[in-house]
Scaffold this motif. Structure first.
Motif, PDB file in Angstrom:
ATOM      1  N   GLU A 264       0.841  -1.196   0.000  1.00  0.00           N
ATOM      2  CA  GLU A 264       0.000   0.000   0.000  1.00  0.00           C
ATOM      3  C   GLU A 264       0.876   1.246   0.000  1.00  0.00           C
ATOM      4  OE1 GLU A 264      -2.166  -0.671   3.642  1.00  0.00           O
ATOM      5  OE2 GLU A 264      -3.991  -1.111   2.513  1.00  0.00           O
ATOM      6  N   MET A 265       0.378   2.271  -0.644  1.00  0.00           N
ATOM      7  CA  MET A 265       1.075   3.565  -0.680  1.00  0.00           C
ATOM      8  C   MET A 265       0.126   4.634  -0.152  1.00  0.00           C
ATOM      9  SD  MET A 265       2.581   5.345  -4.083  1.00  0.00           S
ATOM     10  CE  MET A 265       2.972   7.082  -4.171  1.00  0.00           C
ATOM     11  N   TYR A 266       0.558   5.328   0.880  1.00  0.00           N
ATOM     12  CA  TYR A 266      -0.280   6.355   1.494  1.00  0.00           C
ATOM     13  C   TYR A 266       0.127   7.750   1.035  1.00  0.00           C
ATOM     14  CZ  TYR A 266      -2.505   2.957   4.463  1.00  0.00           C
ATOM     15  OH  TYR A 266      -3.259   1.900   4.904  1.00  0.00           O
ATOM     16  N   VAL A 267      -0.816   8.659   1.117  1.00  0.00           N
ATOM     17  CA  VAL A 267      -0.536  10.070   0.877  1.00  0.00           C
ATOM     18  C   VAL A 267      -1.575  10.871   1.655  1.00  0.00           C
ATOM     19  CG1 VAL A 267      -2.030  10.331  -1.178  1.00  0.00           C
ATOM     20  CG2 VAL A 267       0.003  11.764  -0.947  1.00  0.00           C
ATOM     21  N   THR A 268      -1.210  12.059   2.071  1.00  0.00           N
ATOM     22  CA  THR A 268      -2.222  12.940   2.653  1.00  0.00           C
ATOM     23  C   THR A 268      -2.284  14.192   1.793  1.00  0.00           C
ATOM     24  OG1 THR A 268      -0.743  14.163   4.136  1.00  0.00           O
ATOM     25  CG2 THR A 268      -1.684  12.122   4.991  1.00  0.00           C
ATOM     26  N   TRP A 269      -3.490  14.753   1.679  1.00  0.00           N
ATOM     27  CA  TRP A 269      -3.610  15.971   0.874  1.00  0.00           C
ATOM     28  C   TRP A 269      -4.562  16.958   1.526  1.00  0.00           C
ATOM     29  CZ3 TRP A 269      -5.699  11.394  -1.488  1.00  0.00           C
ATOM     30  CH2 TRP A 269      -7.089  11.353  -1.568  1.00  0.00           C
TER      31      TRP A 269
END
Ligand SMILES: CC(C)(COP(=O)(O)OP(=O)(O)OC[C@H]1O[C@@H](n2cnc3c(N)ncnc32)[C@H](O)[C@@H]1OP(=O)(O)O)[C@@H](O)C(=O)NCCC(=O)NCCS
Length: 163
Positions: free
Chosen positions: A120-125
């Protein structure tokens, strides 16, 4: 405006004394600055988180076109019960946007995580006009429903079978 040639092939470079000024010179559009920290701040954070920060300059030919910083295996919760990897920062230079460099950055970090066995690859925006929400959703990220310091937490499931 420069049109990328058919042979345009962006690559990632480690940040070194030779390209530091180029990295620091990457600027997003003024109306996008609310959505991402400066490269200078990111490199300061990389300095104090050397084990998990993965900063890279995005270069096409001789042109520095953007900057990314991944986080690799960070303790997402203070008690160490949750470890995650993902994209921490992504800054595509104002006049280089819309040419596929953002997608290249996401794919590069996905490959890095996959190579380390991650799924899994997370990001916050930051939500809001001129923010990157639709960019990430368009690339397949989904909103987890979590919020982190006011930001949306998104995740991309990495396909482990490559074409
Ligand atoms: C968001 C950002 C990284 C996109 O980079 P980019 O190089 O312009 O994106 P790409 O050219 O690779 O676009 C990939 C796809 O996303 C789409 N896209 C890009 N930005 C978009 C946006 N804001 N809304 C909707 N779609 C978008 C493109 O149209 C393209 O779609 P296609 O493949 O169907 O044609 C760039 O605009 C940026 O640096 N923004 C300011 C900083 C920021 O918000 N960073 C993220 C912090 S979490």
């Amino acid at each position: 405006m420069t049109t990328p040639s058919a042979t345009s092939a962006p690559r990632l470079e480690e940040i070194t004394a030779a390209n530091l000024e180029a990295a620091l010179g990457i600027r997003v559009r003024p109306e996008q600055e609310f959505a991402v920290s400066s490269v200078m701040k990111s490199l300061a954070e990389a300095y104090v988180h050397p084990g998990v920060a993965w900063p890279r300059l995005i270069v096409d030919g001789e042109r520095p076109v953007g900057f990314l910083m991944a986080f690799l295996d960070i303790d997402w919760k203070a008690d160490g019960s949750l470890v995650r990897s993902g994209l921490w920062r992504l800054n595509i230079a104002a006049d280089e946007q819309g040419r596929g460099y953002g997608r290249f950055a996401v794919e590069s970090v996905a490959e890095q995580i996959r190579d380390r066995g991650g799924e899994e690859m997370y990001v916050t925006w930051h939500p809001g006009d001129h923010g990157p929400e639709n960019f990430y959703l368009g690339l397949g990220f989904r909103d987890t429903g979590e919020r982190s310091e006011g930001e949306t937490v998104g995740v991309l499931t990495l396909d482990r079978v490559r074409a």
